[in-house]
Design an enzyme around this catalytic site. Structure first.
Site, short mmCIF file in Angstrom:
data_model
loop_
_atom_site.label_atom_id
_atom_site.label_comp_id
_atom_site.label_asym_id
_atom_site.label_seq_id
_atom_site.Cartn_x
_atom_site.Cartn_y
_atom_site.Cartn_z
N CYS A 113 1.66 11.29 -1.75
CA CYS A 113 2.70 10.28 -2.05
C CYS A 113 2.31 8.89 -1.58
O CYS A 113 2.92 7.90 -2.00
CB CYS A 113 4.03 10.69 -1.43
SG CYS A 113 4.59 12.30 -1.99
N HIS A 255 8.79 4.71 -0.21
CA HIS A 255 8.56 5.90 -1.04
C HIS A 255 9.89 6.62 -1.21
O HIS A 255 10.65 6.79 -0.25
CB HIS A 255 7.54 6.82 -0.34
CG HIS A 255 7.42 8.16 -0.97
ND1 HIS A 255 7.28 8.32 -2.33
CD2 HIS A 255 7.45 9.41 -0.43
CE1 HIS A 255 7.21 9.62 -2.60
NE2 HIS A 255 7.31 10.29 -1.47
N ASN A 285 11.71 12.59 -6.51
CA ASN A 285 10.47 12.22 -5.83
C ASN A 285 9.31 12.40 -6.82
O ASN A 285 8.91 13.53 -7.13
CB ASN A 285 10.29 13.12 -4.60
CG ASN A 285 9.02 12.82 -3.83
OD1 ASN A 285 8.16 12.07 -4.29
ND2 ASN A 285 8.90 13.41 -2.66
#
Ligand code: UT7
Length: 328
Positions: A113, A255, A285
């Site tokens: 990520c 994020h 996500n």
């Protein structure tokens, strides 16, 4: 000294929505729990036959258009992903061909990520040395193909999507530029978030498939704690390097893994949630894509404007983390 500047941005989400109500039919969960614990209402799932580089292509075309550049003007493609079309060729090479980007350099960046932050930092270095002029940085994932839709601890979180930026040289005297960055990794905690099989340590076989070792395994609670700690600490370091106090930051783009993580990081900084970009509700996500996607969407919505000071901060499997401070 040569500095780099964001010339253009782009983003793309596939059409098919997977709502919390859809997930209720697959696992023992419910819409209220997911919203309360994560802030997510729905996520997008790539269509059959659609590949990660197809999502990236859409985002890249928009970013190039916004930068007023042709694909042939690109010197390097940095493609952050943990869900490439194939291990070989890389997603960056496949995208180069789809875009008609000539014979520019092309490389995948694997930092989960945090991949986009790692990619943008690498791009900044190439521009600062004067070696390259225009670099396409992508964060794109079809992470849904690595999700076990019988595991309620992970399937509620992840979705597919893409974001892109074109980074170029900052003309002398211009304010828009990357100000600082910070990258970290802690391999001692790698077991907390893994895709155990499908690579050389555990090649595919029937046992792998039967035991679902090719899917994401996550210790959610531990990841949560580390995410807050790592993003807060990295953001602090980027601000210190640029000698910018937190109150001078116009927008924080963290994020997008869980709304509670985002809120906790904002609280740690004493930044009001009005300054924090949140796109997680309808996206989930999307790993390396969350920051470039949210960045472009906020520009399109008229929230982020040229001249704004922006802090990106990310965290992911590895464990990796990082942050970038920039003036847009
Ligand atoms: O991109 C970077 C990587 N990912 C992340 O950053 C994600 C980080 N972690 C998280 O977002 C959260 O840990 C989760 C959303 C995954 C889980 O939320 P949580 O508040 O940490 O829940 P928990 O694992 O502590 O579980 C609390 C309870 C448990 O029940 P008991 O033991 O208290 O009875 C779980 O079994 O909630 C239960 N639970 C669920 N219930 C309904 C866990 N998942 C679900 C679910 N639906 N999907």
């Amino acid at each position: 000294m040569i500095r780099s500047k964001i010339l253009g941005t782009g983003s793309y989400l596939p059409e098919q929505k997977l709502t919390n109500y859809d997930l209720e039919k697959l696992v023992d969960t419910n819409h209220e729990w997911i919203v309360e614990r994560t802030g997510i209402h729905s996520r997008r799932i790539a269509a059959e036959g659609q590949n990660t580089t197809d999502l990236a292509y859409e985002a890249a075309v928009e970013a190039l258009r916004n930068a007023n550049l042709d694909a042939k003007d690109i010197d390097l493609i940095l493609f952050a992903t943990v869900s490439p079309d194939t291990f070989m060729p890389t997603a960056a090479c496949i995208l180069q061909q789809k875009l008609g980007a000539g014979n520019c350099a092309a490389l995948d960046v694997s930092a989960a990520c945090s991949g986009f932050i790692y990619g943008l930092t690498v791009a900044d270095q190439f521009i600062r040395t004067g070696d390259m002029k225009n670099i396409l940085v992508i964060g794109a994932e079809i992470i849904s193909r690595f999700v076990d839709y019988e595991d309620r601890g992970t399937c509620i979180l992840f979705g597919d999507g893409a974001g892109a930026v074109v980074l170029g040289q900052c003309p002398e005297g211009e304010e828009s530029q990357i100000l600082s960055h910070d990258l970290n990794a802690d391999g001692s905690l790698s077991e907390l978030l893994t895709i155990p099989a499908g690579a050389s340590a555990m090649p595919f076989n029937q046992k792998v498939l039967d035991e679902k070792q090719h899917y994401i395994k996550m210790n959610g609670r531990e990841i949560f704690k580390n995410a807050v700690r790592a993003m807060a600490s990295s953001s602090k370091k980027s601000l210190e390097k640029a000698q910018v106090p937190p109150e001078k930051v116009d927008w924080v783009i963290p994020h997008q893994a869980n709304l509670r993580i985002i809120e906790t990081v904002a609280k740690y900084f004493g930044v009001s949630m009005e300054k924090v970009i949140v796109e997680i509700e309808e996206m989930g996500n999307t790993s390396s894509a969350t920051i470039p996607y949210s960045f472009n969407e906020s520009i399109k919505k008229g929230k982020i404007k040229r001249g704004d000071t922006i802090l990106f901060t990310a965290f992911g499997g590895g464990l990796t983390s990082g942050s970038i401070l920039l003036r847009y």
